[in-house]
Write a protein that holds these residues in place. Sequence first.
Motif, PDB file in Angstrom:
ATOM      1  N   UNK A   1       0.870  -1.179   0.000  1.00 46.43           N
ATOM      2  CA  UNK A   1       0.000   0.000   0.000  1.00 46.43           C
ATOM      3  C   UNK A   1       0.901   1.222   0.000  1.00 46.43           C
ATOM      4  N   UNK A   2       0.720   2.084  -1.000  1.00 42.68           N
ATOM      5  CA  UNK A   2       1.574   3.262  -1.146  1.00 42.68           C
ATOM      6  C   UNK A   2       0.684   4.501  -1.274  1.00 42.68           C
ATOM      7  N   UNK A   3       1.203   5.675  -0.905  1.00 42.10           N
ATOM      8  CA  UNK A   3       0.362   6.874  -0.963  1.00 42.10           C
ATOM      9  C   UNK A   3       0.272   7.509  -2.343  1.00 42.10           C
ATOM     10  N   UNK A   4       1.222   7.207  -3.244  1.00 42.87           N
ATOM     11  CA  UNK A   4       1.318   7.955  -4.490  1.00 42.87           C
ATOM     12  C   UNK A   4       1.333   7.043  -5.719  1.00 42.87           C
ATOM     13  N   UNK A   5       0.831   7.574  -6.835  1.00 38.31           N
ATOM     14  CA  UNK A   5       0.883   6.853  -8.106  1.00 38.31           C
ATOM     15  C   UNK A   5       2.323   6.564  -8.505  1.00 38.31           C
ATOM     16  N   UNK A   6       3.204   7.531  -8.327  1.00 38.48           N
ATOM     17  CA  UNK A   6       4.590   7.338  -8.759  1.00 38.48           C
ATOM     18  C   UNK A   6       5.237   6.142  -8.063  1.00 38.48           C
ATOM     19  N   UNK A   7       4.944   5.973  -6.775  1.00 38.18           N
ATOM     20  CA  UNK A   7       5.483   4.817  -6.045  1.00 38.18           C
ATOM     21  C   UNK A   7       4.915   3.518  -6.612  1.00 38.18           C
ATOM     22  N   UNK A   8       3.622   3.534  -6.925  1.00 38.01           N
ATOM     23  CA  UNK A   8       2.996   2.329  -7.471  1.00 38.01           C
ATOM     24  C   UNK A   8       3.614   1.947  -8.805  1.00 38.01           C
ATOM     25  N   UNK A   9       3.859   2.936  -9.678  1.00 40.07           N
ATOM     26  CA  UNK A   9       4.427   2.634 -10.990  1.00 40.07           C
ATOM     27  C   UNK A   9       5.859   2.116 -10.867  1.00 40.07           C
ATOM     28  N   UNK A  10       6.599   2.624  -9.908  1.00 41.75           N
ATOM     29  CA  UNK A  10       7.955   2.123  -9.677  1.00 41.75           C
ATOM     30  C   UNK A  10       7.918   0.667  -9.232  1.00 41.75           C
ATOM     31  N   UNK A  11       6.964   0.334  -8.334  1.00 46.91           N
ATOM     32  CA  UNK A  11       6.822  -1.055  -7.893  1.00 46.91           C
ATOM     33  C   UNK A  11       6.436  -1.970  -9.052  1.00 46.91           C
ATOM     34  N   UNK A  12       5.553  -1.488  -9.928  1.00 47.33           N
ATOM     35  CA  UNK A  12       5.161  -2.306 -11.079  1.00 47.33           C
ATOM     36  C   UNK A  12       6.363  -2.647 -11.952  1.00 47.33           C
ATOM     37  N   UNK A  13       7.317  -1.732 -12.032  1.00 46.65           N
ATOM     38  CA  UNK A  13       8.511  -1.956 -12.867  1.00 46.65           C
ATOM     39  C   UNK A  13       9.462  -2.974 -12.249  1.00 46.65           C
ATOM     40  N   UNK A  14       9.341  -3.177 -10.937  1.00 44.00           N
ATOM     41  CA  UNK A  14      10.284  -4.051 -10.249  1.00 44.00           C
ATOM     42  C   UNK A  14       9.683  -5.381  -9.796  1.00 44.00           C
ATOM     43  N   UNK A  15       8.373  -5.442  -9.687  1.00 41.17           N
ATOM     44  CA  UNK A  15       7.732  -6.646  -9.177  1.00 41.17           C
ATOM     45  C   UNK A  15       6.575  -7.058 -10.089  1.00 41.17           C
ATOM     46  N   UNK A  16       6.164  -8.291  -9.998  1.00 44.81           N
ATOM     47  CA  UNK A  16       5.051  -8.797 -10.803  1.00 44.81           C
ATOM     48  C   UNK A  16       3.725  -8.495 -10.093  1.00 44.81           C
ATOM     49  N   UNK A  17       3.490  -7.194  -9.897  1.00 47.37           N
ATOM     50  CA  UNK A  17       2.293  -6.747  -9.207  1.00 47.37           C
ATOM     51  C   UNK A  17       1.228  -6.301 -10.213  1.00 47.37           C
ATOM     52  N   UNK A  18       0.007  -6.240  -9.707  1.00 47.05           N
ATOM     53  CA  UNK A  18      -1.103  -5.682 -10.462  1.00 47.05           C
ATOM     54  C   UNK A  18      -1.637  -4.459  -9.721  1.00 47.05           C
ATOM     55  N   UNK A  19      -2.238  -3.547 -10.476  1.00 48.69           N
ATOM     56  CA  UNK A  19      -2.745  -2.304  -9.895  1.00 48.69           C
ATOM     57  C   UNK A  19      -4.062  -1.951 -10.574  1.00 48.69           C
TER      58      UNK A  19
END
Length: 309
Positions: free
Chosen positions: A223-241
């Motif tokens: 759980x992150x507060x910002x879109x930018x953090x979420x997009x960075x995680x998507x680039x590094x992990x096999x996550x969905x958003x």
Amino acid sequence: MPERINLNLLHTLLILLEERHVSRCAARLHLTQSAVSRQLAQLRDHFQDPLFVRNGNQLVTTPKADTLHQQLNTLFNDVGKIVEQTQFIPARWQGECVFSSSDYVAQYIFPDIVSAIRKQAPEGRFSYTLWHQEYLDKLGDKQIQLASTMLQEAPTHLSSALIGEDKAVCVMHERHPLAHLDNLSLENFLHYPHIRISGGGDKDSFVDRHLQGLQRSRHIAATVPFFSSAFTLLAHEQYLLTIPHHIAHNLKSTCQLTFKPMPFEVPTHRYWLLWHPKYEHDPAHVWLREQALSIMRDSMYSVSCRSSV
């Protein structure tokens, strides 16, 4: 207590002082000479002074009239400034506009709003604060002139304008194992961990309500507060958003995203520009919200991600 005087009489006196001629004064005021003479009689009675004495064809002012002339110039200059306040001129605006929304708007749309407004109102000031849903009931107490958020219906106690609407999509990095699929199954959707964005209002609680009805659940890995953090995680992990379609569309290319329809029917998201009714008829606010609304409506599908996140 001094006897009150009609402001119109003082205006007549000012014009008389400027013209020093009854007929010219009457012409400027679109009155008859006799009407101006009657008003002059009232003024003399009120101030207990002749104000003007005749010298041939001219009127000569008394010392009392000379003093009044200076005071009346100041008075009507101030009155003019008060009247001008109802006529908003962007180039003269030196106020502050506080905007509140998600960090996506702060990063990708707010700069366009500021730039557009500053071209016409270069002396304006701007600030931004992250939106929280509890502000809905406190907007009158907050120093926030404009806010945008996602709601099914506009709050009845606030003024609002519809920005647009869309639906949520499932977003992943373009290297994600599901990126090659045209559509996701529910099992695809639940097989991988998810990210939730907590800042800026509710974006995806409908997902968990739907899954609860199916007696299923998803794994929220981060759980992150910002879109930018979420997009960075998507680039590094096999996550969905799960995010609104227009955001995924606008950030797709530069942020290396791909997105798919949700594997179940989702509600329509509606986006609103909100303000407290106390600003409804304020000329500066009317102009500001028209500028912001135009840019935000355009951004629903035309803004591109301008920098990597």
